[in-house]
Scaffold this motif. Structure first.
Motif, PDB file in Angstrom:
ATOM      1  N   THR A  62       0.575  -1.239  -0.504  1.00 25.61           N
ATOM      2  CA  THR A  62       0.396   0.148  -0.079  1.00 25.61           C
ATOM      3  C   THR A  62       1.077   0.901  -0.204  1.00 25.61           C
ATOM      4  O   THR A  62       0.491   2.275  -0.864  1.00 25.61           O
ATOM      5  N   LEU A  63       1.825   1.127   0.475  1.00 27.45           N
ATOM      6  CA  LEU A  63       2.656   2.100   1.050  1.00 27.45           C
ATOM      7  C   LEU A  63       3.819   3.012  -0.374  1.00 27.45           C
ATOM      8  O   LEU A  63       3.758   3.604  -0.218  1.00 27.45           O
ATOM      9  N   MET A  64       3.900   2.015  -0.815  1.00 29.44           N
ATOM     10  CA  MET A  64       4.487   1.171  -2.433  1.00 29.44           C
ATOM     11  C   MET A  64       3.767   2.365  -3.715  1.00 29.44           C
ATOM     12  O   MET A  64       4.538   2.778  -4.470  1.00 29.44           O
ATOM     13  N   LYS A  65       2.321   1.072  -3.283  1.00 26.70           N
ATOM     14  CA  LYS A  65       1.844   2.128  -4.263  1.00 26.70           C
ATOM     15  C   LYS A  65       0.833   3.167  -4.493  1.00 26.70           C
ATOM     16  O   LYS A  65       0.456   3.929  -5.236  1.00 26.70           O
ATOM     17  N   CYS A  66       0.526   3.465  -3.281  1.00 26.72           N
ATOM     18  CA  CYS A  66      -0.339   4.898  -2.934  1.00 26.72           C
ATOM     19  C   CYS A  66       0.504   5.847  -3.061  1.00 26.72           C
ATOM     20  O   CYS A  66       0.595   6.885  -3.286  1.00 26.72           O
ATOM     21  N   GLU A  74      11.158   4.147   0.430  1.00 28.63           N
ATOM     22  CA  GLU A  74      11.554   2.546   1.597  1.00 28.63           C
ATOM     23  C   GLU A  74      10.572   1.217   1.686  1.00 28.63           C
ATOM     24  O   GLU A  74      10.460   0.846   2.197  1.00 28.63           O
ATOM     25  N   ALA A  75       9.826   1.514   1.167  1.00 34.07           N
ATOM     26  CA  ALA A  75       8.701   0.415   1.331  1.00 34.07           C
ATOM     27  C   ALA A  75       9.013  -1.017   0.196  1.00 34.07           C
ATOM     28  O   ALA A  75       9.351  -0.778  -0.627  1.00 34.07           O
ATOM     29  N   VAL A  76       8.794  -1.748   1.265  1.00 34.80           N
ATOM     30  CA  VAL A  76       9.885  -3.273   0.340  1.00 34.80           C
ATOM     31  C   VAL A  76       8.339  -4.672   0.676  1.00 34.80           C
ATOM     32  O   VAL A  76       8.605  -4.867   2.052  1.00 34.80           O
ATOM     33  N   ALA A  86       5.797 -12.997  -2.811  1.00 31.19           N
ATOM     34  CA  ALA A  86       6.450 -14.548  -4.111  1.00 31.19           C
ATOM     35  C   ALA A  86       7.202 -14.022  -5.179  1.00 31.19           C
ATOM     36  O   ALA A  86       8.199 -14.739  -4.928  1.00 31.19           O
ATOM     37  N   GLY A  87       6.897 -12.664  -5.620  1.00 33.50           N
ATOM     38  CA  GLY A  87       7.717 -12.795  -6.868  1.00 33.50           C
ATOM     39  C   GLY A  87       9.075 -11.663  -6.447  1.00 33.50           C
ATOM     40  O   GLY A  87       9.610 -12.618  -7.112  1.00 33.50           O
ATOM     41  N   ILE A  88       9.043 -11.090  -5.294  1.00 31.95           N
ATOM     42  CA  ILE A  88      10.391 -10.698  -4.966  1.00 31.95           C
ATOM     43  C   ILE A  88      11.055 -11.716  -4.655  1.00 31.95           C
ATOM     44  O   ILE A  88      12.589 -12.177  -4.816  1.00 31.95           O
ATOM     45  N   ASN A  89      10.687 -12.695  -3.985  1.00 31.64           N
ATOM     46  CA  ASN A  89      11.274 -13.968  -3.667  1.00 31.64           C
ATOM     47  C   ASN A  89      12.015 -14.118  -4.870  1.00 31.64           C
ATOM     48  O   ASN A  89      13.387 -15.069  -4.751  1.00 31.64           O
ATOM     49  N   GLN A  90      11.037 -15.036  -5.984  1.00 30.08           N
ATOM     50  CA  GLN A  90      11.326 -15.511  -6.720  1.00 30.08           C
ATOM     51  C   GLN A  90      12.635 -14.488  -8.201  1.00 30.08           C
ATOM     52  O   GLN A  90      13.566 -15.739  -8.128  1.00 30.08           O
ATOM     53  N   ALA A  91      12.498 -13.434  -8.129  1.00 29.63           N
ATOM     54  CA  ALA A  91      13.133 -12.859  -8.448  1.00 29.63           C
ATOM     55  C   ALA A  91      14.450 -12.628  -8.051  1.00 29.63           C
ATOM     56  O   ALA A  91      15.921 -12.622  -8.595  1.00 29.63           O
ATOM     57  N   LEU A  92      14.859 -12.587  -6.611  1.00 28.72           N
ATOM     58  CA  LEU A  92      16.241 -12.737  -6.172  1.00 28.72           C
ATOM     59  C   LEU A  92      16.016 -14.021  -5.743  1.00 28.72           C
ATOM     60  O   LEU A  92      17.782 -13.836  -6.200  1.00 28.72           O
ATOM     61  N   THR A 103      12.262  -3.124  -5.831  1.00 29.88           N
ATOM     62  CA  THR A 103      10.546  -3.901  -6.455  1.00 29.88           C
ATOM     63  C   THR A 103      10.257  -3.882  -7.496  1.00 29.88           C
ATOM     64  O   THR A 103       9.900  -5.089  -8.291  1.00 29.88           O
ATOM     65  N   LEU A 104       9.870  -2.526  -7.750  1.00 30.96           N
ATOM     66  CA  LEU A 104       8.945  -2.540  -8.830  1.00 30.96           C
ATOM     67  C   LEU A 104       9.556  -3.594 -10.142  1.00 30.96           C
ATOM     68  O   LEU A 104       9.632  -4.071 -11.308  1.00 30.96           O
ATOM     69  N   TYR A 105      11.457  -2.938 -10.819  1.00 27.70           N
ATOM     70  CA  TYR A 105      12.233  -3.705 -11.951  1.00 27.70           C
ATOM     71  C   TYR A 105      12.119  -5.098 -11.657  1.00 27.70           C
ATOM     72  O   TYR A 105      12.322  -5.627 -12.032  1.00 27.70           O
ATOM     73  N   LEU A 106      12.226  -5.434 -10.590  1.00 25.17           N
ATOM     74  CA  LEU A 106      12.580  -7.031 -10.292  1.00 25.17           C
ATOM     75  C   LEU A 106      11.355  -7.911 -10.254  1.00 25.17           C
ATOM     76  O   LEU A 106      11.278  -8.592 -11.479  1.00 25.17           O
ATOM     77  N   TRP A 107      10.206  -7.495 -10.580  1.00 28.77           N
ATOM     78  CA  TRP A 107       8.620  -7.843 -11.137  1.00 28.77           C
ATOM     79  C   TRP A 107       8.967  -7.574 -12.850  1.00 28.77           C
ATOM     80  O   TRP A 107       8.111  -8.661 -12.990  1.00 28.77           O
ATOM     81  N   ARG A 108       9.628  -6.406 -12.720  1.00 30.07           N
ATOM     82  CA  ARG A 108       9.404  -6.637 -14.307  1.00 30.07           C
ATOM     83  C   ARG A 108      10.042  -7.594 -14.829  1.00 30.07           C
ATOM     84  O   ARG A 108      10.001  -8.220 -16.037  1.00 30.07           O
ATOM     85  N   TRP A 109      11.246  -8.029 -15.014  1.00 28.45           N
ATOM     86  CA  TRP A 109      12.274  -9.231 -14.586  1.00 28.45           C
ATOM     87  C   TRP A 109      11.224 -10.190 -14.763  1.00 28.45           C
ATOM     88  O   TRP A 109      11.559 -11.335 -15.417  1.00 28.45           O
ATOM     89  N   LEU A 110      10.952  -9.817 -13.701  1.00 29.90           N
ATOM     90  CA  LEU A 110      10.037 -12.038 -13.760  1.00 29.90           C
ATOM     91  C   LEU A 110       8.611 -12.206 -15.162  1.00 29.90           C
ATOM     92  O   LEU A 110       8.339 -13.262 -14.986  1.00 29.90           O
ATOM     93  N   SER A 111       8.222 -10.693 -15.039  1.00 30.78           N
ATOM     94  CA  SER A 111       7.389 -10.445 -16.140  1.00 30.78           C
ATOM     95  C   SER A 111       7.623 -10.703 -17.458  1.00 30.78           C
ATOM     96  O   SER A 111       7.174 -10.849 -18.808  1.00 30.78           O
ATOM     97  N   GLY A 112       9.504 -10.742 -17.643  1.00 32.40           N
ATOM     98  CA  GLY A 112      10.080 -11.011 -18.929  1.00 32.40           C
ATOM     99  C   GLY A 112       9.431 -10.147 -20.149  1.00 32.40           C
ATOM    100  O   GLY A 112       8.887  -8.603 -18.871  1.00 32.40           O
TER     101      GLY A 112
END
Length: 293
Positions: free
Chosen positions: A231-235, A240-242, A247-253, A283-292
């Motif tokens: 919520t703090l990250m997106k809104c 500093e919100a992580v 699951a996406g962060i875990n997978q990407a890292l 975090t955003l870029y990790l999700w981006r990477w995950l989505s290919g």
DNA sequence: TCCCAGGGGCATC
DNA sequence: GATGCCCATGGG
């Protein structure tokens, strides 16, 4: 036509890609070169279309009455995070042998906001522990049933349902939409908290530190650390919100830095500490990477 | 069939 | 504070 100049390291196509990602999103409509979204400004529904032209974003009001252009400009800036200079983030990425590809491959991707606090928190609850395809289906059903809409060229564009509406909904209707009993409980309780004024953007902004905001948010039922951080990250776009535990962060890292998915929290925190102030973007870029691609 | 998804609450020790 | 279990459905 309203024009908004764009900052360096801005890619409209990357932002559009993120808004779409192949999911059945009801809150906006993405085409090859534009995005349409319904907003509400001082009680008036306004449908806008954002497209790009050279170094500017074009914002066209397709339907509805707009009294003050400044409201749209600031909303679009907030939505696309246009006021942020992200070069320092790329400099940090460049120092990391495993992560520097993120800056290279996704240059100009911005932290796309979900400006409505109630929406982002409901969405977090819906998205808890289920796959995203399914989560988008549930959200679509909820919004189509309870959200206000505006019709433009035979298409419906929706606002997210208001707390005052959701706190009085028939629970059986939500069950038919495939809400679990827990999600129903959390959602209605959240709607009541908003309607009663116990939870609002203003109350969050009154907190002085990130941890105080987290503590406040997690005091509500159904809001754990992941949801509060998301919520703090997106809104609020708190740098500093992580959303630890994601699951996406875990997978990407795990994929990029071989950090174990379970029990790797300390290693993740150590990595994020090197991206102080840019945790949300990492975090955003990790999700981006995950989505290919 | 099985595992697990952009988690959280609760009981138990 | 750590751990295990439950929730609910669907994608892969």
């Amino acid at each position: 036509m309203i024009k908004i100049s764009t900052p360096p390291d801005f890619s409209f196509s990357e932002c559009l890609w993120f808004l779409d990602r192949g999911f059945d999103e009801i809150m906006h409509e993405v085409t090859a070169d534009s995005v349409r979204k319904l907003f509400e400004f001082s009680g008036q529904k306004v449908l806008i279309e954002v497209s790009q032209d050279d170094q500017e974003l074009n914002v066209e009001v397709l339907a509805g009455e707009l009294k003050d252009e400044k409201l749209v400009i600031s909303k679009v800036k907030e939505w696309f995070d246009l006021d942020r200079e992200i070069q320092p983030f790329y400099e940090l990425l460049a120092k990391d042998n495993d992560l520097h590809v993120l800056a290279k491959n996704y240059t100009g991707l911005r932290l796309m906001a979900i400006p409505d606090l109630f929406e982002v928190m409901c969405w977090s609850i819906i998205g808890q522990q289920i796959n995203l395809t399914f989560a988008y289906k549930i959200k679509r059903a909820l919004v189509e049933q309870f959200g206000e809409s505006l019709t433009y060229k035979d298409k419906l564009y929706y606002l997210f349902p208001k707390p005052e509406v959701l706190c009085e909904v028939n629970e059986d209707l939500l069950r038919e939409m495939k809400f679990s009993r827990q999600k129903i409980d959390y959602t209605i309780n959240l709607a009541k908290s908003f309607a009663e004024g116990k939870l609002s953007l203003e109350l969050i902004k009154q907190k002085e530190t990130h941890s105080e905001m987290l503590k406040f948010l997690t005091s509500f039922r159904g809001i754990g650390e992941w949801t509060a951080q998301y919520t703090l990250m997106k809104c609020l776009k708190s740098p500093e919100a992580v959303p630890y535990g994601d699951a996406g962060i875990n997978q990407a890292l795990f994929g990029l830095k071989n950090i174990p998915k379970k029990g790797g929290r300390a290693e993740q925190e150590a990595l994020y500490a090197r991206f102080k102030g840019w945790e949300g973007y990492l975090t955003l870029y990790l999700w981006r990477w995950l989505s290919g691609n």
